[in-house]
Design an enzyme around this catalytic site. Sequence first.
Site, mmCIF file in Angstrom:
data_model
loop_
_atom_site.group_PDB
_atom_site.id
_atom_site.type_symbol
_atom_site.label_atom_id
_atom_site.label_comp_id
_atom_site.label_asym_id
_atom_site.label_seq_id
_atom_site.Cartn_x
_atom_site.Cartn_y
_atom_site.Cartn_z
ATOM 1 N N GLU A 288 62.295 6.567 29.704
ATOM 2 C CA GLU A 288 63.041 7.477 30.567
ATOM 3 C C GLU A 288 63.490 6.809 31.865
ATOM 4 O O GLU A 288 64.591 7.062 32.354
ATOM 5 C CB GLU A 288 62.208 8.731 30.878
ATOM 6 C CG GLU A 288 61.992 9.641 29.684
ATOM 7 C CD GLU A 288 63.298 10.144 29.074
ATOM 8 O OE1 GLU A 288 64.330 10.145 29.777
ATOM 9 O OE2 GLU A 288 63.280 10.534 27.895
ATOM 10 N N GLN B 62 70.770 6.495 34.266
ATOM 11 C CA GLN B 62 72.095 5.919 34.531
ATOM 12 C C GLN B 62 72.384 4.704 33.656
ATOM 13 O O GLN B 62 73.135 3.812 34.063
ATOM 14 C CB GLN B 62 72.213 5.539 36.012
ATOM 15 C CG GLN B 62 72.081 6.726 36.937
ATOM 16 C CD GLN B 62 73.213 7.694 36.785
ATOM 17 O OE1 GLN B 62 74.335 7.422 37.151
ATOM 18 N NE2 GLN B 62 72.923 8.846 36.206
ATOM 19 N N TYR C 244 64.270 15.295 36.693
ATOM 20 C CA TYR C 244 64.616 15.038 35.290
ATOM 21 C C TYR C 244 63.482 14.343 34.543
ATOM 22 O O TYR C 244 63.034 14.803 33.476
ATOM 23 C CB TYR C 244 65.896 14.193 35.148
ATOM 24 C CG TYR C 244 65.971 13.647 33.754
ATOM 25 C CD1 TYR C 244 66.317 14.470 32.696
ATOM 26 C CD2 TYR C 244 65.551 12.343 33.471
ATOM 27 C CE1 TYR C 244 66.294 14.014 31.391
ATOM 28 C CE2 TYR C 244 65.525 11.881 32.163
ATOM 29 C CZ TYR C 244 65.892 12.719 31.138
ATOM 30 O OH TYR C 244 65.842 12.265 29.848
ATOM 31 N N ASP D 228 69.758 16.313 32.726
ATOM 32 C CA ASP D 228 70.484 15.087 33.049
ATOM 33 C C ASP D 228 71.981 15.357 32.918
ATOM 34 O O ASP D 228 72.412 16.497 32.790
ATOM 35 C CB ASP D 228 70.036 13.953 32.126
ATOM 36 C CG ASP D 228 70.507 14.180 30.700
ATOM 37 O OD1 ASP D 228 70.800 15.330 30.343
ATOM 38 O OD2 ASP D 228 70.608 13.190 29.946
ATOM 39 N N CYS E 3 84.217 18.747 18.657
ATOM 40 C CA CYS E 3 83.841 20.160 18.500
ATOM 41 C C CYS E 3 83.820 20.595 17.032
ATOM 42 O O CYS E 3 83.066 21.494 16.653
ATOM 43 C CB CYS E 3 84.793 21.040 19.302
ATOM 44 S SG CYS E 3 84.758 20.707 21.081
ATOM 45 N N CYS F 172 80.442 20.143 15.741
ATOM 46 C CA CYS F 172 79.357 20.630 16.602
ATOM 47 C C CYS F 172 78.543 21.717 15.910
ATOM 48 O O CYS F 172 79.105 22.708 15.433
ATOM 49 C CB CYS F 172 79.922 21.167 17.916
ATOM 50 S SG CYS F 172 78.637 21.747 19.039
#
Length: 358
Positions: free
Chosen positions: A44, A49, A127, A145, A206, A209
């Site tokens: 983690e 980033q 986070y 995040d 999408c 999804c």
Amino acid sequence: MKNILLQNFNISDFQKDLINWYQANKRDLPWRKDQDPYKVWVSEIMLQQTKVDTVIPYFHCFISNFPTVEALAAADQQDVLKSWEGLGYYSRARNLQNAVREVVASYDGVVPDNPKELGDLKGIGPYTKGAILSIAYNKPEPAVDGNVMRVFSRLFYIEDDIAQPKTRKLFEAYVREVIDHDDPSSFNQAVMELGAIICTPKSPACMLCPVQEYCQAFSEGVQENLPVKKKAKKQRKIPYVALLIRTPEDKYVIEKRSSDGLLADLWQFPMVPVGEIGYSHIESWFYQEYGISLNMKDHAGKLKHVFSHLIWELEIYHAEAELTTVEDERLRLVAKEDIANYPFPVSHQKMMVHLNTV
DNA sequence: AAACCGGGGAT
DNA sequence: ATCCCAGGTTT
């Protein structure tokens, strides 16, 4: 918090569709082989980033070098930074080791499983705290995040600016509303996996999804306009002259950077802030700063290095100095083949190709 | 709230 | 060139 969801949003069906998709499609990542809290923690921190594909080789190397909390706690900081070299945000490595030492000293080497103790460790923010609690300890805590904010901003048509710190709290409230209490580990990872694989920043897939039927942005056709994020300021440029200083014994002068600020505790070739003093004062500035007389030689090249908040514009010069030892604590004389033993930022790694040219 | 803190990859 | 990435700390 209540009434933040539409009445026809069936939480149980949403959880089932999302987690079933995750179980069938999740990537086989090295930190998913077990739920060792230490390995979850390391992954983690590295993933802050930083893209998954970048982290994978670093994770293998780091866990090989420091397999346990005890091993990392006992390690030399320079060895930890060397394992982090090229990954960026080096305070992550320093904070991680500090926190691991705290875990050994105060918690008998066991990573805490509660928000208070975990969140007080260096480098563990909202986070990462939620990620460790949910992924390693299966506790129903939000881990918000960039992926989660993007996915949820579209699912629930949230137009708040995700660049503002307070917006994260809003998304945490949504996660608490919809997180699966039977499998919070899979739920949180599923949202992030969806954000990485399907619900991408540009051109989201999408049509593939698993939770398209729940998505308010898709139903309005505005998924490409979310999330809303204020534009960042442009970086300021800082010009330097970077020096490859050779001694009569064919060694080079390197310098350890300050323990705080940019690239803390890493090594570099000496740099002159030429924007402040001008090219005509390089030797005098260097003598005043380090007590060393330079003999400037050829121009070797230039390079631009972009950071998140500033830009270095480096003019690289060869130079000579009549040295066999150095007094300044920051400096060291090192043979060319030994330079690789020190952790260097990428910008100065790029300079090393010029070491052969004179 | 805003600034600081790396580096790389996708577009 | 621009964005953004499994963010946190400091001011």
